[in-house]
Design a protein around this motif. Structure first.
Motif, PDB file in Angstrom:
ATOM      1  N   PHE B  54       0.818  -1.214   0.000  1.00 53.34           N
ATOM      2  CA  PHE B  54       0.000   0.000   0.000  1.00 53.34           C
ATOM      3  C   PHE B  54       0.849   1.260   0.000  1.00 53.34           C
ATOM      4  CE2 PHE B  54      -2.651  -3.415   1.407  1.00 53.34           C
ATOM      5  CZ  PHE B  54      -3.826  -3.189   0.726  1.00 53.34           C
ATOM      6  N   GLY B  55       1.999   1.206   0.686  1.00 55.05           N
ATOM      7  CA  GLY B  55       2.875   2.378   0.685  1.00 55.05           C
ATOM      8  C   GLY B  55       3.792   2.411  -0.533  1.00 55.05           C
ATOM      9  N   GLY B  56       3.883   1.265  -1.237  1.00 57.33           N
ATOM     10  CA  GLY B  56       4.758   1.212  -2.401  1.00 57.33           C
ATOM     11  C   GLY B  56       6.239   1.260  -2.038  1.00 57.33           C
ATOM     12  N   ILE B  57       6.545   1.000  -0.752  1.00 58.15           N
ATOM     13  CA  ILE B  57       7.942   1.049  -0.305  1.00 58.15           C
ATOM     14  C   ILE B  57       8.439  -0.391  -0.187  1.00 58.15           C
ATOM     15  CG2 ILE B  57       9.501   1.791   1.528  1.00 58.15           C
ATOM     16  CD1 ILE B  57       7.002   3.642   2.391  1.00 58.15           C
ATOM     17  N   ARG B 197      -5.688   6.681   2.428  1.00 53.94           N
ATOM     18  CA  ARG B 197      -6.066   6.867   1.023  1.00 53.94           C
ATOM     19  C   ARG B 197      -5.027   7.702   0.297  1.00 53.94           C
ATOM     20  NH1 ARG B 197     -11.346   5.741  -0.334  1.00 53.94           N
ATOM     21  NH2 ARG B 197     -12.450   4.637   1.311  1.00 53.94           N
ATOM     22  N   ILE B 198      -4.446   8.648   1.000  1.00 57.38           N
ATOM     23  CA  ILE B 198      -3.409   9.463   0.353  1.00 57.38           C
ATOM     24  C   ILE B 198      -2.130   8.651   0.195  1.00 57.38           C
ATOM     25  CG2 ILE B 198      -2.011  11.548   0.666  1.00 57.38           C
ATOM     26  CD1 ILE B 198      -4.740  12.623   2.001  1.00 57.38           C
ATOM     27  N   VAL B 199      -1.856   7.781   1.170  1.00 56.17           N
ATOM     28  CA  VAL B 199      -0.701   6.877   1.033  1.00 56.17           C
ATOM     29  C   VAL B 199      -0.835   6.060  -0.262  1.00 56.17           C
ATOM     30  CG1 VAL B 199       0.334   4.768   1.970  1.00 56.17           C
ATOM     31  CG2 VAL B 199      -0.102   6.708   3.481  1.00 56.17           C
ATOM     32  N   VAL B 200      -2.022   5.528  -0.488  1.00 60.63           N
ATOM     33  CA  VAL B 200      -2.245   4.718  -1.690  1.00 60.63           C
ATOM     34  C   VAL B 200      -2.126   5.576  -2.955  1.00 60.63           C
ATOM     35  CG1 VAL B 200      -3.960   3.361  -2.948  1.00 60.63           C
ATOM     36  CG2 VAL B 200      -3.617   2.968  -0.509  1.00 60.63           C
ATOM     37  N   ALA B 201      -2.638   6.783  -2.895  1.00 54.23           N
ATOM     38  CA  ALA B 201      -2.515   7.678  -4.054  1.00 54.23           C
ATOM     39  C   ALA B 201      -1.040   7.957  -4.359  1.00 54.23           C
ATOM     40  CB  ALA B 201      -3.262   8.985  -3.785  1.00 54.23           C
ATOM     41  N   ARG B 203       1.428   5.944  -3.727  1.00 51.41           N
ATOM     42  CA  ARG B 203       1.944   4.729  -4.361  1.00 51.41           C
ATOM     43  C   ARG B 203       1.610   4.749  -5.855  1.00 51.41           C
ATOM     44  NH1 ARG B 203      -1.588  -0.432  -3.446  1.00 51.41           N
ATOM     45  NH2 ARG B 203      -2.815   0.765  -4.928  1.00 51.41           N
ATOM     46  N   GLU B 204       0.396   5.181  -6.168  1.00 49.70           N
ATOM     47  CA  GLU B 204      -0.045   5.198  -7.563  1.00 49.70           C
ATOM     48  C   GLU B 204       0.722   6.225  -8.391  1.00 49.70           C
ATOM     49  OE1 GLU B 204      -2.363   3.403  -9.352  1.00 49.70           O
ATOM     50  OE2 GLU B 204      -2.230   2.075  -7.616  1.00 49.70           O
ATOM     51  N   ASN B 205       0.939   7.402  -7.836  1.00 47.26           N
ATOM     52  CA  ASN B 205       1.610   8.453  -8.598  1.00 47.26           C
ATOM     53  C   ASN B 205       2.060   9.565  -7.641  1.00 47.26           C
ATOM     54  OD1 ASN B 205       2.406  10.525 -10.291  1.00 47.26           O
ATOM     55  ND2 ASN B 205       0.736  10.227 -11.743  1.00 47.26           N
ATOM     56  N   ASP B 215       2.514  16.436   0.742  1.00 48.21           N
ATOM     57  CA  ASP B 215       3.941  16.210   0.961  1.00 48.21           C
ATOM     58  C   ASP B 215       4.152  14.699   1.103  1.00 48.21           C
ATOM     59  OD1 ASP B 215       6.526  16.082   1.745  1.00 48.21           O
ATOM     60  OD2 ASP B 215       6.344  17.504   3.419  1.00 48.21           O
ATOM     61  N   ALA B 216       4.569  14.063   0.015  1.00 49.16           N
ATOM     62  CA  ALA B 216       4.666  12.594  -0.011  1.00 49.16           C
ATOM     63  C   ALA B 216       5.569  12.052   1.088  1.00 49.16           C
ATOM     64  CB  ALA B 216       5.171  12.134  -1.371  1.00 49.16           C
ATOM     65  N   ARG B 217       6.597  12.811   1.423  1.00 49.86           N
ATOM     66  CA  ARG B 217       7.564  12.333   2.416  1.00 49.86           C
ATOM     67  C   ARG B 217       6.886  12.038   3.747  1.00 49.86           C
ATOM     68  NH1 ARG B 217      11.275  17.579   1.943  1.00 49.86           N
ATOM     69  NH2 ARG B 217       9.243  18.403   2.488  1.00 49.86           N
ATOM     70  N   ARG B 218       5.983  12.925   4.141  1.00 48.25           N
ATOM     71  CA  ARG B 218       5.306  12.755   5.431  1.00 48.25           C
ATOM     72  C   ARG B 218       4.478  11.485   5.460  1.00 48.25           C
ATOM     73  NH1 ARG B 218       1.381  17.292   6.806  1.00 48.25           N
ATOM     74  NH2 ARG B 218       0.415  15.541   7.871  1.00 48.25           N
ATOM     75  N   TYR B 219       3.760  11.255   4.359  1.00 46.66           N
ATOM     76  CA  TYR B 219       2.869  10.091   4.318  1.00 46.66           C
ATOM     77  C   TYR B 219       3.657   8.793   4.270  1.00 46.66           C
ATOM     78  CZ  TYR B 219      -0.906  13.360   3.804  1.00 46.66           C
ATOM     79  OH  TYR B 219      -1.802  14.358   4.047  1.00 46.66           O
TER      80      TYR B 219
END
Ligand SMILES: Nc1ncnc2c1ncn2[C@@H]1O[C@H](COP(=O)(O)OP(=O)(O)OP(=O)(O)O)[C@@H](O)[C@H]1O
Ligand SMILES: [Mg+2]
Lengths: 239, 330
Positions: B54-57, B197-201, B203-205, B215-219
């Motif tokens: 889900f986090g794409g990490i 939901r923002i974490v998943v977004a 991951r998507e892009n 701020d993607a870093r925070r999520y």
């Protein structure tokens, strides 16, 4: 009156190539500006500098008079700048509806976001796509979805990089209508290759060529300018 | 909360309740302890499912948090003489480690490939360090670190506040099942929240999410820390049914977790739990067969799974079921 957006001598160099080479441009509040120029003129690169996707090699970018040069893109977005990128940038694995919700959740609660998402889809005539997976849509539909995502949160300044590429005639017509309508409340800069389209929406047009501003004038004068015709035909221009 | 989510959460809780009530009554002690190991590993798989799926990490070193949880538990419990405060401390240590490591990786804008390499390296450094702590000079307070042998005297959980009420293996199994169900439900709730939901977004892009003002870093840091916390919990439970040793950090476990998640289905929560259970069961069983290397079997399964069900067991099975259903009632 100070401009909403101002680029002061912005330079963006990739290795030895200056994709943007000292651009000065000022966009007033409420304007609907066309930005044209042949392939490789530096239009998309300029947009990337304006939105913080790229940090310019030199020059300043001001939003409402405030220096935003070098801010990360999320910070620029929070100041009210929205961009539709040339290659649609979407959440492919999510539904159209969820993508809109993501665009709206930063400023709105769940219920309000749902209402606004529905309204944005309605406005672009794609309400029937709400439950479809974004990654499976046709190119023109993807453009409309991205447009909906960009305009839904109502940014003050909207940058549109070739919004009608890949759209059907009908979709293009609707996009033009939406852009004109948006312009009542938002300042817009549109990059387009379709001169007909530019003529139908923009009043002032800036022409970029080899990373520099070639001309900036009223639309019909620009489109009949021989220098502009020359650069589009690939002839050398003594600017 | 969607209706489907609610149904899945209730089902998970019921399933856990049945397993926790029935198995300790019918299973032999040896089987039950093994089952507790399986459950702790399933929690570890869940932690990776969350941050990878889900986090794409893609974290190649999820065992770092697993081992840190285990060691922090053993060391504090030995020093305090009981587990009441050892548990929160042992949850905080891996969570803080994930927070620190994540801060460095995400705020340093390290690219995905390097994130894989860095997380793997961190787990290997911890493995080597834990291995090199043999001898009397290596101890934290009362707790000897024991080098390669680990800490065989790892204390068992007791009822909070009552050091004499040490839990039986049966009770520890029940605790482990409750933890697994809780982590599953917690993950579901996190993913259903605005944050999730923002974490998943992202991951998507990630670029689009940032252009929308996130701020993607925070999520990423947030979900990575939750993953570290859950991985640490798995380590505490593992310490209670086996004991802590450097193998908790080992490449063998890091690799296995990735395989469980992959076979179970990246992008699902339930799939990796099932994958962890099934594959552990299978390798344990294969280990009893004469002349067969269980790791070879695991390898074959991984290849078959990737070839036949590239999206994983759970999504694959769902697709097959869907096709069957459409076939019956077109
Ligand atoms: N990341 C990059 N690295 C190197 N060169 C780049 C990069 N991005 C753009 N360029 C170069 O900069 C120049 C301007 O590109 P840009 O995409 O801004 O043009 P454009 O005006 O948007 O063209 P088009 O109409 O084809 O979209 C081109 O020569 C391009 O090859
Ligand atoms: Mg372009």
């Amino acid at each position: 009156m100070s401009a909403l957006l101002e680029a002061r001598d912005v330079v963006m160099r990739f290795g030895g190539v200056a994709a943007v080479d000292g651009v000065r441009i000022a966009v007033e509040q409420g304007e609907l500006r066309g930005l044209i120029g042949p392939n490789g003129a530096g239009k998309s690169t300029l947009f990337k500098c304006l939105t913080g996707q790229l940090r310019p090699t030199a020059g300043r970018i001001l939003l409402r008079g405030k220096d935003i040069t070098g801010l990360p893109s999320f910070a620029v977005a929070r100041l009210g700048v929205g961009i539709k990128t040339q290659v649609p940038s979407l959440f492919d694995g999510l539904s159209v509806q969820e993508g809109l919700m993501i665009a709206l959740r930063r400023q709105h609660g769940e219920r309000a976001a749902r209402g606004l998402a529905g309204a944005a889809l309605e406005r672009l005539g794609i309400a029937d796509l709400a439950d479809r997976t974004v990654g499976l849509l046709a190119h023109g539909q993807r453009q409309l979805v991205e447009l909906a995502m960009v305009v839904a949160p109502e940014p003050d300044l909207i940058l549109l990089d070739e919004p009608t590429a890949g759209m059907s005639l009908e979709e293009t017509r609707r996009a033009a209508e939406v852009i004109r309508d948006l312009n009542r409340r938002h300042t817009i800069v549109v990059v387009e290759h379709d001169m007909q389209f530019i003529r139908s929406i923009a009043r002032t047009v800036t022409v970029l060529h080899q990373g520099r501003v070639l001309v900036e004038d009223e639309v019909s004068r620009v489109l009949s300018d021989p220098r502009v015709r020359d650069v589009y035909l690939g002839r050398q221009v003594a600017a | 909360m969607s209706r489907r989510n609610a149904i899945e959460i209730v089902t998970a809780a019921l399933l856990a309740a049945v397993v926790a009530l029935v198995l300790p009554r019918v299973a032999e002690l040896f089987v039950l302890i093994n089952a507790t190991v399986f459950v702790s590993m399933a929690i570890l798989a869940l932690s990776l499912a969350l941050i990878w799926g889900f986090g794409g990490i893609l974290c190649f070193g999820q065992t770092a948090f697993f081992g840190l949880g285990g060691y922090a538990y053993a060391v504090t419990a030995l020093n305090l003489g009981e587990s009441t405060y050892a548990v929160p401390i042992a949850l905080a240590v891996p969570a803080l480690a994930a927070l620190a490591l994540g801060y460095f990786m995400f705020y340093g804008r390290i690219s995905d490939v390097y994130i894989g390499a860095i997380t793997l390296t961190v787990s290997l450094i911890l493995f080597n360090f834990a291995n090199s702590t043999a001898g009397d000079q290596w101890h934290i307070g009362e707790a000897p670190l024991g080098g390669f042998n680990g800490i065989p005297s790892t204390p068992q959980l007791n009822i909070p506040g009552d050091p004499d009420a040490t839990l039986s293996p049966q009770a520890i199994f029940v605790v482990a099942v409750i933890c697994l169900a809780s982590c599953y439900i917690l993950s579901k709730l996190v993913l259903a929240s605005r944050f999730g939901r923002i974490v998943v977004a992202i991951r998507e892009n990630e670029a689009r999410a940032e252009l929308l003002g996130y701020d993607a870093r925070r999520y990423k840091l947030g979900i990575f820390t939750v993953g570290g916390l859950i991985g640490g919990l798995a380590g505490i439970l593992f310490a209670n049914c086996v004991f802590v040793s450097p193998t908790m950090f080992s490449l063998f476990y890091s690799g296995q977790v990735i395989i469980w998640v992959m076979v179970g289905g990246v992008g699902t929560l339930f799939g990796p739990i099932v994958g962890a259970m099934l594959l552990q069961g299978l390798t344990t069983w294969a280990g009893t067969l004469p002349g067969i290397n269980p790791n070879a079997i695991l390898g074959v399964i991984l290849m078959l799974a990737v070839l036949l069900m590239p999206t994983g067991l759970l999504p694959g099975a769902t697709a097959v079921l869907g096709r069957l259903r459409r076939g019956i009632a077109p």
